[in-house]
Design a protein around this motif. Structure first.
Motif, mmCIF file in Angstrom:
data_model
loop_
_atom_site.group_PDB
_atom_site.id
_atom_site.type_symbol
_atom_site.label_atom_id
_atom_site.label_comp_id
_atom_site.label_asym_id
_atom_site.label_seq_id
_atom_site.Cartn_x
_atom_site.Cartn_y
_atom_site.Cartn_z
ATOM 1 N N UNK A 37 1.368 4.712 -47.762
ATOM 2 C CA UNK A 37 1.682 5.145 -49.124
ATOM 3 C C UNK A 37 1.319 6.617 -49.265
ATOM 4 N N UNK A 38 2.304 7.484 -49.023
ATOM 5 C CA UNK A 38 2.059 8.926 -49.023
ATOM 6 C C UNK A 38 2.359 9.567 -50.380
ATOM 7 N N UNK A 69 -10.070 7.146 -38.052
ATOM 8 C CA UNK A 69 -9.474 5.973 -37.425
ATOM 9 C C UNK A 69 -8.637 5.253 -38.480
ATOM 10 N N UNK A 70 -7.322 5.429 -38.405
ATOM 11 C CA UNK A 70 -6.441 4.798 -39.388
ATOM 12 C C UNK A 70 -6.514 3.274 -39.291
ATOM 13 N N UNK A 96 -1.509 -1.907 -45.226
ATOM 14 C CA UNK A 96 -1.249 -0.748 -46.084
ATOM 15 C C UNK A 96 -2.269 0.342 -45.797
ATOM 16 N N UNK A 97 -1.774 1.571 -45.582
ATOM 17 C CA UNK A 97 -2.624 2.759 -45.637
ATOM 18 C C UNK A 97 -2.565 3.245 -47.070
ATOM 19 N N UNK A 98 -3.660 3.070 -47.789
ATOM 20 C CA UNK A 98 -3.662 3.207 -49.246
ATOM 21 C C UNK A 98 -3.356 4.630 -49.721
ATOM 22 N N UNK A 99 -2.553 4.711 -50.750
ATOM 23 C CA UNK A 99 -2.273 5.992 -51.375
ATOM 24 C C UNK A 99 -3.348 6.372 -52.373
#
Length: 275
Positions: A37-38, A69-70, A96-99
């Protein structure tokens, strides 16, 4: 691992909704998927039913990309917990990579090559996913270009309206310029016509115009306007797990679109290997 940026120059065309539809289709298909989520508004994070806990958001991970570390900071989507197990009996994966608003520090036009590679650096150390979907902000500033640098292809979202069609044409030119200078392997997955109103003469005209302008890049099916999208996203549900005939039909549209996006990447890979 295929990395796809979902982009639009113009806001309000349903870019995040398309990202969510593709994520739902990937979950249903059993493709291990990561959504990045960019967008500083972080709407995708909200719609995916994320419980953040102590995980670090994507903006702060970008700032310390070489050390971060993603994989240790992705968060399972609430959708995955409601999904049945996959064909192999294992839980389905949708992370999810949080925005967050913090990522906005990179949404400026003057980023150098080192900054443009911040997301690439994070994704280079990630494994276990078949697909990464990047929800970009509705602009061509730094965050979108960071996403394009990390991506194998860009999927554009447009409404069949004058300003959106013109914006899509400008975005296509921007992708060509960006490819020549920064990302020679970047390709266009296609253009999704979203929020199409059946019976609208304006939309019928603009769709015809888009077919003439973009040819085969205009993907089929188009996505009709969905009256209950706000309700579905507000409940943090995927379209594939929402009751009703209209949701079932929309899920089928995204299944078809996902197949075309994924297959287009595989076709290019085969072509590159054969050459």
């Amino acid at each position: 691992m295929q990395v796809v940026s979902i982009s639009s120059l113009k806001g309000g065309v349903g870019k995040t909704s398309v990202t969510m539809g593709l994520a739902s289709a990937a979950l249903a298909a059993g493709i291990p998927t990561l959504v990045v989520d960019l967008d500083p508004h972080a709407d995708a994070t909200t719609a995916l039913g994320v419980q953040a806990g102590r995980k670090t958001d994507i903006g702060r991970l970008l700032k310390t990309a070489r050390k971060s570390d993603l994989s240790a900071n992705v968060v399972p989507s609430g959708w995955a917990a409601r999904a049945d197990a996959g064909p192999d009996g294992r839980p389905r994966t949708l992370d999810v990579a949080m925005g967050s608003a913090y990522s906005g520090i990179y949404d400026r036009p003057d980023l150098g090559k080192r900054d443009l590679r911040r997301l690439s650096t994070l994704l280079d150390r990630v494994s276990g996913y078949g697909l990464v979907l990047i929800d970009c902000p509705p602009s061509l500033n730094g965050l979108t270009r960071i996403a394009w640098t990390a991506s194998s292809k860009v999927l554009l979202v447009a409404e069949p309206g004058l300003f959106s069609v013109a914006g899509t044409e400008r975005t296509m030119r921007a992708i060509d310029l960006f490819r020549k200078e920064f990302a020679p392997d970047l390709s266009t997955a296609g253009i999704v016509a979203n929020r199409v109103r059946q019976g609208s003469q304006e939309h019928t005209f603009r769709l015809s115009e888009m077919k003439q302008m973009f040819g085969k890049l205009l993907l089929s099916p188009t996505i009709p306007e969905q009256a209950n999208w706000q309700q579905i996203q507000g409940a943090a549900h995927g379209i594939h797990h929402w009751p009703g005939e209209s949701a079932r039909q929309a899920a089928g549209y995204f299944d078809e679109l996902l197949t075309k996006v994924v297959d287009s990447g595989r076709a290019r890979t085969r072509s590159a290997r054969n050459s």
